[in-house]
Design a protein around this motif. Sequence first.
Motif, PDB file in Angstrom:
ATOM      1  N   UNK A 292      81.977 -90.694 -70.398  1.00  0.00           N
ATOM      2  CA  UNK A 292      82.014 -89.406 -70.557  1.00  0.00           C
ATOM      3  C   UNK A 292      80.546 -88.359 -70.117  1.00  0.00           C
ATOM      4  N   UNK A 293      79.649 -89.322 -69.904  1.00  0.00           N
ATOM      5  CA  UNK A 293      78.355 -88.609 -69.572  1.00  0.00           C
ATOM      6  C   UNK A 293      77.998 -87.786 -70.882  1.00  0.00           C
ATOM      7  N   UNK A 294      78.220 -88.057 -72.105  1.00  0.00           N
ATOM      8  CA  UNK A 294      77.791 -87.359 -73.094  1.00  0.00           C
ATOM      9  C   UNK A 294      76.446 -88.179 -73.965  1.00  0.00           C
TER      10      UNK A 294
ATOM     11  N   UNK B  94      72.694 -93.645 -68.034  1.00  0.00           N
ATOM     12  CA  UNK B  94      74.058 -93.128 -68.083  1.00  0.00           C
ATOM     13  C   UNK B  94      74.368 -91.768 -67.891  1.00  0.00           C
ATOM     14  N   UNK B  95      73.539 -91.196 -66.769  1.00  0.00           N
ATOM     15  CA  UNK B  95      74.119 -89.873 -66.176  1.00  0.00           C
ATOM     16  C   UNK B  95      74.463 -89.883 -64.749  1.00  0.00           C
ATOM     17  N   UNK B  96      74.284 -88.606 -64.212  1.00  0.00           N
ATOM     18  CA  UNK B  96      74.622 -88.647 -62.676  1.00  0.00           C
ATOM     19  C   UNK B  96      73.874 -89.335 -62.074  1.00  0.00           C
ATOM     20  N   UNK B  97      72.494 -88.949 -62.436  1.00  0.00           N
ATOM     21  CA  UNK B  97      71.244 -89.610 -62.000  1.00  0.00           C
ATOM     22  C   UNK B  97      70.427 -90.317 -62.829  1.00  0.00           C
ATOM     23  N   UNK B  98      69.458 -91.117 -62.668  1.00  0.00           N
ATOM     24  CA  UNK B  98      68.735 -91.720 -63.561  1.00  0.00           C
ATOM     25  C   UNK B  98      67.656 -90.742 -64.210  1.00  0.00           C
TER      26      UNK B  98
END
Length: 144
Positions: free
Chosen positions: A64-66, A105-109
């Motif tokens: 969930x990118x949280x 754990x995100x769109x980009x490191x």
Amino acid sequence: MSPLETPGSLTKGVHTNTPPLSLQDYAVTSNGFLPEEPPLRRLPDPYYAPWESLVETLSISIAEQTLRQQIDRLPVLSTDRLTTEPEWRRACVVLAFLTHGYIWGGETASEGAEVEVWCQFTGGSNGQTLRRCSFLDVVLGVAA
């Protein structure tokens, strides 16, 4: 040469007075390089519940990118309450996975973990480090 001898312990086929190697010096147990006891599934002190709660939902938080936002809100906890080797190993595993999740754990490191995570990983202001942790601890600690 027997497996317990080192190249330096023989001099032209004659044993020197070098004491034998102790397997305990290298953390070798009856389980090989694994500890005698199974790893902790949780840190027993409720003080560390914020770390344990995050790691329980790690895969969901990454999906969930949280995770980064949750870690940013995480209180900095002292390592002073870790008293046993298994507790140190568990703390190392938990913080290693949280740090890894934060960075990747995100769109980009991320350029790096926030200062709060790094302080927790290094033991905070008391300067004590999780020196008892190795990559093998991380891999084997979650496998059990």
